[in-house]
Design a protein around this motif. Structure first.
Motif, short mmCIF file in Angstrom:
data_model
loop_
_atom_site.label_atom_id
_atom_site.label_comp_id
_atom_site.label_asym_id
_atom_site.label_seq_id
_atom_site.Cartn_x
_atom_site.Cartn_y
_atom_site.Cartn_z
N GLY A 1 7.40 68.82 7.02
CA GLY A 1 8.36 67.77 6.63
C GLY A 1 8.27 66.55 7.53
N GLY A 2 7.15 66.40 8.24
CA GLY A 2 6.99 65.22 9.10
C GLY A 2 7.67 65.41 10.44
N MET A 3 8.14 64.31 11.03
CA MET A 3 8.70 64.36 12.39
C MET A 3 9.82 65.39 12.51
N CYS A 4 9.75 66.23 13.55
CA CYS A 4 10.79 67.26 13.75
C CYS A 4 11.98 66.60 14.45
N LEU A 5 13.09 66.57 13.74
CA LEU A 5 14.23 65.81 14.27
C LEU A 5 14.89 66.51 15.46
N LYS A 6 14.76 67.85 15.51
CA LYS A 6 15.32 68.57 16.67
C LYS A 6 14.60 68.10 17.93
N SER A 7 13.26 68.01 17.84
CA SER A 7 12.48 67.55 19.01
C SER A 7 12.81 66.10 19.34
N LEU A 8 13.01 65.29 18.30
CA LEU A 8 13.36 63.89 18.54
C LEU A 8 14.68 63.80 19.30
N GLU A 9 15.64 64.60 18.85
CA GLU A 9 16.95 64.58 19.49
C GLU A 9 16.84 65.03 20.95
N GLN A 10 16.07 66.11 21.15
CA GLN A 10 15.90 66.60 22.53
C GLN A 10 15.25 65.53 23.41
N CYS A 11 14.28 64.86 22.84
CA CYS A 11 13.57 63.81 23.58
C CYS A 11 14.54 62.69 23.98
N LEU A 12 15.37 62.27 23.03
CA LEU A 12 16.32 61.19 23.32
C LEU A 12 17.36 61.64 24.35
N GLU A 13 17.79 62.91 24.24
CA GLU A 13 18.77 63.44 25.21
C GLU A 13 18.16 63.46 26.61
N TYR B 1 8.76 55.06 15.64
CA TYR B 1 7.78 54.65 14.60
C TYR B 1 7.45 55.85 13.73
N SER B 2 7.58 55.66 12.42
CA SER B 2 7.23 56.76 11.50
C SER B 2 6.33 56.25 10.39
N VAL B 3 5.21 56.94 10.18
CA VAL B 3 4.38 56.66 9.00
C VAL B 3 4.96 57.59 7.93
N SER B 4 5.95 57.07 7.23
CA SER B 4 6.87 57.94 6.49
C SER B 4 6.30 58.51 5.18
N GLU B 5 5.28 57.85 4.62
CA GLU B 5 4.80 58.28 3.29
C GLU B 5 3.32 58.68 3.35
N HIS B 6 3.02 59.93 2.99
CA HIS B 6 1.63 60.40 2.90
C HIS B 6 0.85 59.90 4.13
N SER B 7 1.29 60.34 5.27
CA SER B 7 0.90 59.71 6.53
C SER B 7 -0.60 59.66 6.79
N ASN B 8 -1.00 58.59 7.41
CA ASN B 8 -2.26 58.51 8.10
C ASN B 8 -1.93 58.92 9.54
N TYR C 1 15.26 50.46 17.26
CA TYR C 1 14.86 50.22 15.88
C TYR C 1 14.03 51.39 15.36
N VAL C 2 14.01 51.52 14.05
CA VAL C 2 13.10 52.47 13.40
C VAL C 2 12.06 51.62 12.68
N LEU C 3 10.79 51.81 13.02
CA LEU C 3 9.74 51.08 12.31
C LEU C 3 9.17 52.02 11.25
N ASP C 4 9.51 51.71 10.01
CA ASP C 4 9.13 52.55 8.86
C ASP C 4 7.83 52.01 8.28
N ASP C 5 6.72 52.60 8.69
CA ASP C 5 5.40 52.15 8.21
C ASP C 5 5.12 52.90 6.90
N ALA C 6 5.38 52.21 5.80
CA ALA C 6 5.25 52.85 4.48
C ALA C 6 3.99 52.36 3.77
N ALA C 7 2.88 52.29 4.54
CA ALA C 7 1.63 51.74 4.00
C ALA C 7 1.16 52.46 2.73
N TYR C 8 1.46 53.76 2.64
CA TYR C 8 0.93 54.53 1.50
C TYR C 8 2.00 54.80 0.45
#
Ligand code: PLP
Length: 427
Positions: A158-170, A185-192, A220-227
């Motif tokens: 499912g892409g970026m693991c939010l639990k790990s993101l939260e732990q990282c920010l904490e 930064y997230s390559v949110s769609e069909h990621s490269n 900020y969240v940079l949503d790279d939706a190139a695909y």
């Protein structure tokens, strides 16, 4: 006289992009099957619709002259309005009006320019950027040149693991370093490079995490939706950007490179109000506006209905190619699961292949050399990892497989050759 040049700090840090050497390899040895280049399908390039758009612009002298003149830094207002309308239509959770949205849209010279401008506007040396691990390696090179500290967050299906993101920010908060975090930064769609998208039920929560930890300054969240647009079945969840109801946190980056033609090199972004003027000023320094003629061309293509048709064609082409990769991997390496495994993309151009961790897929390693001897190559997975990965490490036993360029018979043959080498290295 042989005096040395004195480069700026940015110039000194620029380095040679990791991918340049792979591109050289592809050009110098055309007999190799490249599963490396992230280029689009050559046969799909929309010659007829580009030609008819071109003709209709040139048929009218006034429109031709205005297309051949400079435009504005932000981009053609008619094109921006058309794009805002499309964004509103594809975003069930967007309740604003397209006219207002168009004011937050800017046209860029490919989405790469937007990524660069956003980094230029936000990131000083020592600032922190959080990315998926693996992520788009060209962005990693760019961040390295700016002296950013990049922290990778592991991904799953499912892409970026939010639990790990939260732990990282904490953790960053506990270390007193939250004030250095500028964006996620997230390559949110069909990621490269992974071929996977950010799961629908993670999109809203990711934006919420960015907001919750924006206590020192905005993250900020940079949503790279190139695909985005290239889902094989045409179904994509509402974008990450559209989950930012206030429009204050998410920067949405899009491009026509993957959905129409990289040769026209046009992209666009939607930016929060407090960032837009700065990014526009920086774009002014770069080029004070992307090619006006190309903007008219894409507008014409959209208005003629050709853009939607092209996206439909591409979905069918890439669906077949992705199926060819996955089927051939199944046939040639299915029995090696789970130590050999791969992602099954639902859109886009990439498959992410993992082999046992004693097989090092590095550019200078024996495995890569053996693949070259077999006549195939790939992008080493380690290019796609930042040096620091939350709760893990930089993986060295993975590969990015791109099925954009080769025809299906070449894909089949390339994957077979790769599988042969994998088997040999497994022993
Ligand atoms: C994830 C991602 N973002 C951005 C880009 C930039 O593409 P362009 O500048 O052609 O829009 C690419 C190109 O491959 C990409 O894969």
């Amino acid at each position: 006289m042989n005096a040395p040049n004195t480069l700026s700090r940015l110039g000194k840090n620029a380095g040679t992009p990791a991918i340049s050497d792979l591109m050289r390899l592809a050009f110098s040895r055309p007999e190799l099957i490249s599963l490396a280049a992230g280029f689009v399908d050559q046969n799909s390039l929309p010659v007829a619709s580009a030609e008819s758009a071109w003709r209709s612009i040139m048929a009218d002298t006034q429109s031709a002259k205005s297309a051949l003149q400079y435009g504005t830094t932000q981009g053609d207002p008619v094109l921006r309005y058309a794009l805002a309308q499309r964004l509103a239509e594809e975003s069930p959770n967007f309740h604003g009006d397209a006219g207002t949205l168009a004011e937050q849209v800017m046209i860029t010279t490919g989405s790469q320019q937007l990524l660069y401008l956003v980094a230029e506007a936000l990131v000083d040396p020592g600032d922190i950027v959080i990315t998926e691990a693996p992520t788009y390696f060209v962005f990693l090179d760019l961040l390295a040149a700016r002296g950013a500290e990049v922290i990778g967050i592991p991904i799953d299906e499912g892409g970026m693991c939010l639990k790990s993101l939260e732990q990282c920010l904490e953790k960053l908060e506990a270390e007193g370093r939250l004030g250095k975090v500028k964006m996620i930064y997230s390559v949110s769609e069909h990621s490269n490079p992974s071929g996977l998208s950010l799961a629908e039920d993670r999109r809203g929560p990711l934006v919420q995490l960015a907001k919750r930890f924006s206590t020192h300054q905005k993250i900020y969240v940079l949503d790279d939706a190139a695909y985005r647009g290239l889902a094989f079945d045409g179904n994509e969840p509402a974008s990450l950007w559209s989950h930012d109801r206030s429009g204050e946190f998410v920067i949405h980056a899009r491009t026509f490179s993957k959905t129409f033609s990289p040769g026209i090199k046009l992209g666009y972004g939607v930016l929060p109000e407090d960032l837009l003027q700065t990014v526009l000023a920086l774009k002014g320094h770069h080029d004070f506006g992307s090619a006006n003629l190309m903007q008219r061309l894409i507008l014409q293509v959209i208005e003629a209905g050709q853009y939607n048709l092209q996206i439909e064609r591409l979905r069918a082409i890439y669906k077949e190619k992705a199926e060819t990769v996955v089927q051939t991997m199944e046939e040639t390496m299915g029995d090696l699961r789970p130590s050999v495994r791969w992602t099954t993309p639902k859109g886009g151009l990439y498959v992410w292949l993992t082999v046992p961790d004693h097989i090092k897929t590095s550019r200078n390693g024996e495995f890569f050399a053996a693949c070259l001897d077999e006549g195939v190559f790939y992008v080493p997975g380690e290019y796609c990892f930042p040096h620091a990965v939350e709760g893990g490490e930089r993986a060295t036993h993975q590969m990015r497989i791109c099925y954009g360029v080769p025809a299906r018979d070449k894909i089949r043959e390339g994957v077979r050759r790769l599988a042969k080498v994998v088997r040999r290295f497994i022993g």
